[in-house]
Design a protein around this motif. Sequence first.
Motif, PDB file in Angstrom:
ATOM      1  N   ALA A 394     -51.978  59.409 -36.890  1.00 49.93           N
ATOM      2  CA  ALA A 394     -53.326  59.356 -37.450  1.00 49.93           C
ATOM      3  C   ALA A 394     -53.835  60.754 -37.777  1.00 49.93           C
ATOM      4  CB  ALA A 394     -54.272  58.659 -36.474  1.00 49.93           C
ATOM      5  N   ALA A 395     -53.480  61.721 -36.946  1.00 48.16           N
ATOM      6  CA  ALA A 395     -53.884  63.098 -37.218  1.00 48.16           C
ATOM      7  C   ALA A 395     -53.258  63.617 -38.505  1.00 48.16           C
ATOM      8  CB  ALA A 395     -53.493  63.994 -36.044  1.00 48.16           C
ATOM      9  N   ARG A 396     -52.116  63.051 -38.867  1.00 45.83           N
ATOM     10  CA  ARG A 396     -51.459  63.421 -40.127  1.00 45.83           C
ATOM     11  C   ARG A 396     -51.851  62.464 -41.252  1.00 45.83           C
ATOM     12  NH1 ARG A 396     -45.276  65.260 -38.656  1.00 45.83           N
ATOM     13  NH2 ARG A 396     -45.321  65.638 -40.929  1.00 45.83           N
ATOM     14  N   ARG A 397     -52.883  61.647 -40.985  1.00 51.28           N
ATOM     15  CA  ARG A 397     -53.442  60.703 -41.958  1.00 51.28           C
ATOM     16  C   ARG A 397     -52.422  59.656 -42.402  1.00 51.28           C
ATOM     17  NH1 ARG A 397     -58.364  61.757 -43.518  1.00 51.28           N
ATOM     18  NH2 ARG A 397     -58.195  60.579 -45.464  1.00 51.28           N
ATOM     19  N   ILE A 398     -51.598  59.245 -41.466  1.00 54.11           N
ATOM     20  CA  ILE A 398     -50.627  58.174 -41.706  1.00 54.11           C
ATOM     21  C   ILE A 398     -50.974  57.024 -40.765  1.00 54.11           C
ATOM     22  CG2 ILE A 398     -48.194  57.493 -41.527  1.00 54.11           C
ATOM     23  CD1 ILE A 398     -47.553  60.463 -42.187  1.00 54.11           C
ATOM     24  N   HIS A 399     -51.176  55.866 -41.349  1.00 55.44           N
ATOM     25  CA  HIS A 399     -51.676  54.730 -40.576  1.00 55.44           C
ATOM     26  C   HIS A 399     -50.664  53.583 -40.591  1.00 55.44           C
ATOM     27  CE1 HIS A 399     -55.700  56.528 -40.198  1.00 55.44           C
ATOM     28  NE2 HIS A 399     -55.417  57.046 -41.373  1.00 55.44           N
ATOM     29  N   VAL A 400     -50.204  53.207 -39.389  1.00 58.02           N
ATOM     30  CA  VAL A 400     -49.322  52.062 -39.192  1.00 58.02           C
ATOM     31  C   VAL A 400     -49.962  51.168 -38.129  1.00 58.02           C
ATOM     32  CG1 VAL A 400     -47.219  53.306 -39.853  1.00 58.02           C
ATOM     33  CG2 VAL A 400     -47.987  53.355 -37.470  1.00 58.02           C
ATOM     34  N   VAL A 401     -49.334  50.053 -37.819  1.00 62.18           N
ATOM     35  CA  VAL A 401     -49.888  49.122 -36.826  1.00 62.18           C
ATOM     36  C   VAL A 401     -48.948  49.053 -35.632  1.00 62.18           C
ATOM     37  CG1 VAL A 401     -50.617  46.746 -36.384  1.00 62.18           C
ATOM     38  CG2 VAL A 401     -51.004  47.762 -38.633  1.00 62.18           C
ATOM     39  N   PRO A 402     -49.448  49.289 -34.423  1.00 60.33           N
ATOM     40  CA  PRO A 402     -48.589  49.188 -33.239  1.00 60.33           C
ATOM     41  C   PRO A 402     -48.188  47.745 -32.978  1.00 60.33           C
ATOM     42  CG  PRO A 402     -50.876  49.496 -32.591  1.00 60.33           C
ATOM     43  CD  PRO A 402     -50.836  49.657 -34.081  1.00 60.33           C
ATOM     44  N   GLY A 403     -46.982  47.554 -32.456  1.00 63.22           N
ATOM     45  CA  GLY A 403     -46.462  46.205 -32.274  1.00 63.22           C
ATOM     46  C   GLY A 403     -47.039  45.445 -31.102  1.00 63.22           C
ATOM     47  N   SER A 404     -47.742  46.118 -30.214  1.00 59.04           N
ATOM     48  CA  SER A 404     -48.225  45.473 -28.992  1.00 59.04           C
ATOM     49  C   SER A 404     -49.169  44.304 -29.255  1.00 59.04           C
ATOM     50  CB  SER A 404     -48.922  46.504 -28.100  1.00 59.04           C
ATOM     51  OG  SER A 404     -49.927  47.206 -28.833  1.00 59.04           O
ATOM     52  N   GLY A 405     -49.923  44.336 -30.363  1.00 54.28           N
ATOM     53  CA  GLY A 405     -50.894  43.284 -30.643  1.00 54.28           C
ATOM     54  C   GLY A 405     -50.298  41.997 -31.179  1.00 54.28           C
ATOM     55  N   PHE A 406     -48.995  41.971 -31.425  1.00 55.53           N
ATOM     56  CA  PHE A 406     -48.361  40.798 -32.010  1.00 55.53           C
ATOM     57  C   PHE A 406     -47.731  39.874 -30.960  1.00 55.53           C
ATOM     58  CE2 PHE A 406     -48.431  43.988 -35.365  1.00 55.53           C
ATOM     59  CZ  PHE A 406     -48.982  43.267 -36.409  1.00 55.53           C
ATOM     60  N   TYR A 407     -48.093  40.101 -29.699  1.00 59.53           N
ATOM     61  CA  TYR A 407     -47.584  39.261 -28.618  1.00 59.53           C
ATOM     62  C   TYR A 407     -48.728  38.505 -27.948  1.00 59.53           C
ATOM     63  CZ  TYR A 407     -43.198  41.879 -28.977  1.00 59.53           C
ATOM     64  OH  TYR A 407     -42.029  42.446 -29.426  1.00 59.53           O
ATOM     65  N   MET A 408     -48.420  37.333 -27.410  1.00 63.99           N
ATOM     66  CA  MET A 408     -49.398  36.588 -26.633  1.00 63.99           C
ATOM     67  C   MET A 408     -49.617  37.297 -25.296  1.00 63.99           C
ATOM     68  SD  MET A 408     -46.872  33.319 -25.902  1.00 63.99           S
ATOM     69  CE  MET A 408     -47.836  32.501 -24.639  1.00 63.99           C
ATOM     70  N   SER A 409     -50.762  37.088 -24.716  1.00 67.41           N
ATOM     71  CA  SER A 409     -51.107  37.735 -23.455  1.00 67.41           C
ATOM     72  C   SER A 409     -50.092  37.367 -22.370  1.00 67.41           C
ATOM     73  CB  SER A 409     -52.507  37.310 -23.009  1.00 67.41           C
ATOM     74  OG  SER A 409     -53.474  37.662 -23.979  1.00 67.41           O
ATOM     75  N   GLY A 410     -49.625  38.395 -21.655  1.00 68.87           N
ATOM     76  CA  GLY A 410     -48.701  38.152 -20.562  1.00 68.87           C
ATOM     77  C   GLY A 410     -47.244  38.062 -20.957  1.00 68.87           C
ATOM     78  N   TRP A 411     -46.946  38.159 -22.235  1.00 68.22           N
ATOM     79  CA  TRP A 411     -45.541  38.088 -22.667  1.00 68.22           C
ATOM     80  C   TRP A 411     -44.824  39.362 -22.231  1.00 68.22           C
ATOM     81  CZ3 TRP A 411     -42.510  34.310 -24.356  1.00 68.22           C
ATOM     82  CH2 TRP A 411     -41.275  34.642 -24.941  1.00 68.22           C
ATOM     83  N   ARG A 412     -43.705  39.211 -21.532  1.00 66.63           N
ATOM     84  CA  ARG A 412     -43.060  40.357 -20.905  1.00 66.63           C
ATOM     85  C   ARG A 412     -41.894  40.931 -21.708  1.00 66.63           C
ATOM     86  NH1 ARG A 412     -42.835  38.755 -14.418  1.00 66.63           N
ATOM     87  NH2 ARG A 412     -45.107  38.567 -14.124  1.00 66.63           N
ATOM     88  N   GLU A 413     -41.310  40.135 -22.585  1.00 64.30           N
ATOM     89  CA  GLU A 413     -40.114  40.599 -23.311  1.00 64.30           C
ATOM     90  C   GLU A 413     -40.497  41.327 -24.597  1.00 64.30           C
ATOM     91  OE1 GLU A 413     -36.752  37.695 -23.273  1.00 64.30           O
ATOM     92  OE2 GLU A 413     -38.307  36.343 -22.538  1.00 64.30           O
ATOM     93  N   THR A 414     -41.390  42.289 -24.473  1.00 62.11           N
ATOM     94  CA  THR A 414     -41.870  42.980 -25.669  1.00 62.11           C
ATOM     95  C   THR A 414     -40.903  44.067 -26.119  1.00 62.11           C
ATOM     96  OG1 THR A 414     -43.119  44.562 -24.352  1.00 62.11           O
ATOM     97  CG2 THR A 414     -44.271  42.565 -25.025  1.00 62.11           C
ATOM     98  N   GLU A 415     -40.875  44.285 -27.429  1.00 57.47           N
ATOM     99  CA  GLU A 415     -40.152  45.410 -28.008  1.00 57.47           C
ATOM    100  C   GLU A 415     -41.178  46.468 -28.398  1.00 57.47           C
ATOM    101  OE1 GLU A 415     -36.213  43.397 -30.019  1.00 57.47           O
ATOM    102  OE2 GLU A 415     -38.008  43.575 -31.262  1.00 57.47           O
ATOM    103  N   LYS A 416     -40.771  47.713 -28.344  1.00 52.99           N
ATOM    104  CA  LYS A 416     -41.677  48.797 -28.731  1.00 52.99           C
ATOM    105  C   LYS A 416     -41.433  49.104 -30.206  1.00 52.99           C
ATOM    106  CE  LYS A 416     -42.855  51.725 -25.710  1.00 52.99           C
ATOM    107  NZ  LYS A 416     -42.924  52.802 -24.687  1.00 52.99           N
ATOM    108  N   PHE A 417     -42.461  48.881 -31.011  1.00 51.33           N
ATOM    109  CA  PHE A 417     -42.290  49.103 -32.445  1.00 51.33           C
ATOM    110  C   PHE A 417     -43.628  49.338 -33.130  1.00 51.33           C
ATOM    111  CE2 PHE A 417     -43.088  44.531 -32.165  1.00 51.33           C
ATOM    112  CZ  PHE A 417     -43.868  44.248 -33.281  1.00 51.33           C
ATOM    113  N   VAL A 418     -43.542  49.789 -34.380  1.00 48.53           N
ATOM    114  CA  VAL A 418     -44.703  49.814 -35.259  1.00 48.53           C
ATOM    115  C   VAL A 418     -44.372  48.954 -36.471  1.00 48.53           C
ATOM    116  CG1 VAL A 418     -45.544  52.080 -34.543  1.00 48.53           C
ATOM    117  CG2 VAL A 418     -43.922  51.934 -36.437  1.00 48.53           C
TER     118      VAL A 418
END
Length: 448
Positions: A394-418
């Motif tokens: 964001a400081a470099r004015r580049i905007h992507v979406v973090p992957g954490s919001g695409f999981y249901m609450s409590g889901w444990r098998e998350t992948e780290k991505f944008v």
Amino acid sequence: MKKYAQVLADLEHQIREGRYGSGHKLPSVRSAANTYGCSISTIIRAYAELEKLHLIYAMPQSGFYVVEKQGDSRVGAETSRIDLASASPDVSVFPYLDFQHCLNTAIDTFKYNLFTYGDPQGLDKLRQTLVSHLANSQVFTQPKRIVVTSGAQQALEIVARMPFPNGKSTILVEQPGYDIYLRFLEMSGLPIRGIKRTAAGIDLQELEKTFKDGDIKFFYTMPRYHNPLGTTYSAETRKAIADLASKYDVYVVEDDYMADLGEEKSYDPVYAYNRTSHVVYVKSFSKIIFPGLGLGAAVLPERLLAGFLAQKSYADTSLLSQASLEVYIRNGMYERHKITISRQYTARIGLLNEALQQQGAEGLIEAADVRSGVYMQFKLPQKVNLEQLMKRLAARRIHVVPGSGFYMSGWRETEKFVRVSISRARPEQIGEAVQAIVEEVRRGMRYL
């Protein structure tokens, strides 16, 4: 597709992508006819249409030139901002003039009928036109099974709330999956269950076991251009899902919201493989025209139709918008615009893939083989601090979406991505953005 439409779509694509820049002279009519292998009259007709779109102008005894793009909303301070987050269509290709014509035609054609209360199922004329339109996507149906909705989201919310004839209650969702729908399901207190989906696909054995033992009312899936992964299920997987639905009396809600953005020649949706009417097919028109239109369509099995309409109950979708869309599709404008925007997005996805290769991102960023649509998952090393990465980008004015919001609450098998979206990114920005992302991921790894 007629030759004229192909030529027009290609020329419009090249102008909007900047291959013919502001003030640039287009090839002569004769030269263009030779290039495209068509008649001179076809080129003249295409150039005349580009003039109507205010993309080019003619100078007597000289030729045709691209209109200067003064006052472009993307110039100025915003040129340094690279938007790889937005899922909205590119404003530069909104078909304003075409749709304005359709609005006027709709008013002339339907007159006072547009200003009365409509049918909750949707404008009859539009539903008839959608029969042939959907058939192009291998969705064969009758007008009585089509319901026009105020966007795909309304259809998804209705099927979540309504009872299904299988008497089951749990909604199965892909993980990760469409974030807005996941939040709706959770806030509504509806019983949901997740199943893991990766860039490689889905475990069909796990899916069968869940269908068999999980009290599944329906399986919500986005087989094509998945949000956020960007990937598409293989034909074998789509067929298997259709077969399992029939075998275990589980419905499939197929969200084909980006059906018009691909260039595949032989894609068949899950709907096309299912022979027992266990698939609800949902389509959006906002990604191909503009979000403010607020129109979608659901194709329903007959045994679900009454329950769906009982939930919808009133005409909440603009008749004027419906009538205008009907004109837009029937006159071939939708098909032409679809070609234009599909080519644009496919070209940008290509630039994204090229940039990843050039930056040597292999081993650092894992990206699936995505060739169409607008999304791509950049899978990151688990050790990277995603929150810090987002701040540095964001400081470099580049905007992507973090992957954490695409999981249901409590889901444990998350992948780290944008999630990266190319719909609003200018072609010349893509390489710069990928370079910055790779640099910041490397920087994050060094700080560990």
